[in-house]
Enzyme design. Structure first.
Site, PDB file in Angstrom:
ATOM      1  N   LYS A 127      54.449 -10.478  41.633  1.00  0.00           N
ATOM      2  CA  LYS A 127      54.985 -11.375  40.598  1.00  0.00           C
ATOM      3  C   LYS A 127      55.573 -10.611  39.418  1.00  0.00           C
ATOM      4  O   LYS A 127      56.383 -11.136  38.670  1.00  0.00           O
ATOM      5  CB  LYS A 127      53.904 -12.348  40.154  1.00  0.00           C
ATOM      6  CG  LYS A 127      53.559 -13.351  41.255  1.00  0.00           C
ATOM      7  CD  LYS A 127      52.584 -14.412  40.810  1.00  0.00           C
ATOM      8  CE  LYS A 127      52.419 -15.498  41.857  1.00  0.00           C
ATOM      9  NZ  LYS A 127      51.657 -15.041  43.043  1.00  0.00           N
TER      10      LYS A 127
HETATM   11  C1  LIG Z   1      51.711 -15.660  44.283  1.00  0.00           C
HETATM   12  C2  LIG Z   1      51.257 -14.817  45.417  1.00  0.00           C
HETATM   13  C3  LIG Z   1      51.624 -15.098  46.746  1.00  0.00           C
HETATM   14  C4  LIG Z   1      52.450 -16.313  47.143  1.00  0.00           C
HETATM   15  O1  LIG Z   1      53.699 -16.361  46.538  1.00  0.00           O
HETATM   16  P1  LIG Z   1      54.725 -17.560  46.863  1.00  0.00           P
HETATM   17  O2  LIG Z   1      55.564 -17.717  45.641  1.00  0.00           O
HETATM   18  O3  LIG Z   1      53.893 -18.729  47.169  1.00  0.00           O
HETATM   19  O4  LIG Z   1      55.542 -17.141  47.986  1.00  0.00           O
HETATM   20  C5  LIG Z   1      51.208 -14.226  47.736  1.00  0.00           C
HETATM   21  N1  LIG Z   1      50.445 -13.155  47.454  1.00  0.00           N
HETATM   22  C6  LIG Z   1      50.060 -12.865  46.194  1.00  0.00           C
HETATM   23  C7  LIG Z   1      49.202 -11.676  45.967  1.00  0.00           C
HETATM   24  C8  LIG Z   1      50.449 -13.670  45.135  1.00  0.00           C
HETATM   25  O5  LIG Z   1      50.060 -13.380  43.882  1.00  0.00           O
END
Ligand SMILES: *Cc1c(COP(=O)(O)O)cnc(C)c1O
Length: 469
Positions: free
Chosen positions: A112
């Site tokens: 993220k």
């Molecule tokens: C947020 C997150 C995801 C999922 O992301 P999406 O936006 O739903 O595709 C997967 N793995 C981790 C570690 C995350 O923080």
């Protein structure tokens, strides 16, 4: 670039306004009116570029008209300069033609950061130009909150309020939020669960009177800028593996369909991607659609991969929009059906179209731990539970052994010690140097009752760098 809503009834916006918008006014999500398309020669010419320069070339068409080239370049150089690995998104080989794209070298150790480090800088740039301040309210079950706080901590024009459920996030995750200080940073622990936090964010977007005219901005993946930033690393990975002359397959651990939707866009922009695998945990609404054309809300199951614990997949609407020939009225109808009855199927030919590119698998906690142990034994790589789900799905759903298979490594294993422990590997991994003293740092956080008025009064009283709005 102009942006339109997936439900067809909201005003058309430019990049700057989309950045500051949450949901469209018709309840839809914003998408580019026309996707840029690059030729194979153009993509091939980007081989070997530093990450931020590749990012500039891939994202430039999306911000045209809102951000001059020189400014955008500078923002991108700063954004990806904070990552702890020079390659920014290095590829790690697991097996013959199998790879993990490590997206966890940013400040908060999850993918993220790629989007939220950029989002914070873009917001501050745009807001300074407009001489405007905004308030961000977000709910987090873990990773989004810390990434958003890290992304916005240096913003002069943003006050950020992140709610997490009191005593229900892991200690690493909590400390990654509460140990960052600034008079524009506000951590709120709500005496409730994640859904209570999210409901209060939604209610605040719906009725913003308590903000006295200050604009509220979204940081979850309905924000287009987050998706845009995630397109870049698909190009980056493919170029390392011989693309675009050779096609590549990706397996993506996903809950909200954000990360994998970025891969779908990369393909539509000209990158040869032969397969995209939707990897879910037990919260498998996306898998049930991809495998059986049923998009039906289920119950929420807490898992060892909490960042994918969702019941409804917010970005899926963006794919549905394309599958329905970009017919906003059709999407508004489907979403209405979903709201009323909790589910729908799409016409057979539309579903078949989706299945040309997408495969899927749901992986439970036991299989997740098995995969962590298996990969560790095979090559000494320690996977976090989300990434392990991706690797499991990659191995089970792979269509061709000749095409490189890349799983997106979405988090560093140190963030999820419980899964690593359950996998029976023994000692948990160490925190990287910039977080080595995390458990010794002071924390700052306000515990509030699970009550909308109380939360809104708190925001109004502190929303101007700690002072009342
Ligand atoms: C947020 C997150 C995801 C999922 O992301 P999406 O936006 O739903 O595709 C997967 N793995 C981790 C570690 C995350 O923080």
């Amino acid at each position: 670039m102009r942006y339109i809503s997936t439900r067809g009834q909201a005003p058309v916006l430019n990049f700057e306004d989309v950045l500051l918008a949450g949901l469209a006014s018709d309840g839809g999500l914003y998408v580019p009116e026309n996707l840029p398309r690059f030729t194979q020669e153009e993509i091939a010419s980007w081989a070997g570029l530093p990450y931020h320069e590749l990012a500039f070339r891939v994202m430039r068409p999306f911000v045209t008209g809102s951000i001059p080239d020189a400014d955008f370049k500078k923002i991108l150089e700063e954004t990806y300069g904070v990552f702890a690995h020079n390659a920014v998104a290095p590829l790690r080989q697991l097996n013959g033609n199998e790879w993990v794209l490590e997206l966890f070298h940013g400040p908060t150790l999850a993918f993220k950061d790629f989007a939220l480090q950029l989002l914070g800088r873009l917001l501050d740039y745009v807001l300074a130009k407009r001489n405007e301040r905004v308030v961000i309210m977000g709910a987090t079950s873990g990773d989004t909150g810390s990434a958003a706080i890290e992304g916005c901590k240096a913003c002069d024009n943003v006050d950020i309020f992140i709610m997490h459920p009191h005593n229900r996030v892991s200690e690493v995750q909590r400390r990654q939020m509460t140990t960052i200080f600034g008079d524009n940073i506000h951590n709120i622990a709500i005496e409730g669960n994640f859904d209570d936090c999210q409901e209060m964010v939604k209610a605040s977007f719906a009725d913003q009177g308590f903000l006295k005219g200050t604009r509220l901005v979204a940081v979850n993946s309905i924000n287009w800028a987050r998706i845009m930033a995630q397109i870049v690393y698909y190009f980056h990975a493919a170029l390392q593996l011989g693309g675009p002359a050779r096609s590549v397959a990706f397996s993506v651990p996903t809950g909200n369909f954000g990360d994998i939707f970025a891969g779908y866009l990369a393909r539509n922009m000209g990158l040869p991607i032969s397969q995209l695998i939707v990897a879910t945990n037990r919260n498998d609404i996306l898998h049930r659609f991809m495998s059986g054309n049923q998009y039906v809300k289920g119950d929420l199951h807490p898992t060892l991969s909490p960042s994918m614990d969702i019941m409804v997949s917010s970005n899926f609407e963006r794919l549905l929009f394309d599958l329905h020939g970009r017919n906003g009225a059709a999407i508004a109808g489907l979403m209405d059906t979903f709201k009323q009855g909790g589910g729908f199927s799409v016409e057979e030919d539309r579903w078949t179209e989706a299945r040309k590119l997408f495969d899927s698998l749901a992986v439970n906690d036991e299989e997740t731990c098995e995969t962590i142990a298996e990969v560790y034994k095979e090559c000494g790589e320690l996977l976090d539970p989300h990434t392990a789900i991706g690797v499991r799905a990659a191995r089970e759903c792979r269509r061709s052994m000749a095409i490189p298979m890349v799983t997106l490594g979405t988090a560093h294993p140190v963030k999820f010690p419980e899964a690593v422990e359950k996998a029976g590997i023994g000692q948990a991994p160490a925190l990287p140097p910039h977080l080595a003293d995390l458990f010794q740092r002071d924390e700052r956080c306000t515990v509030l009752a699970n009550d909308l008025k109380t939360v809104q009064q708190f925001v109004a009283a502190h929303g101007n760098r700690g002072k009342p709005l």
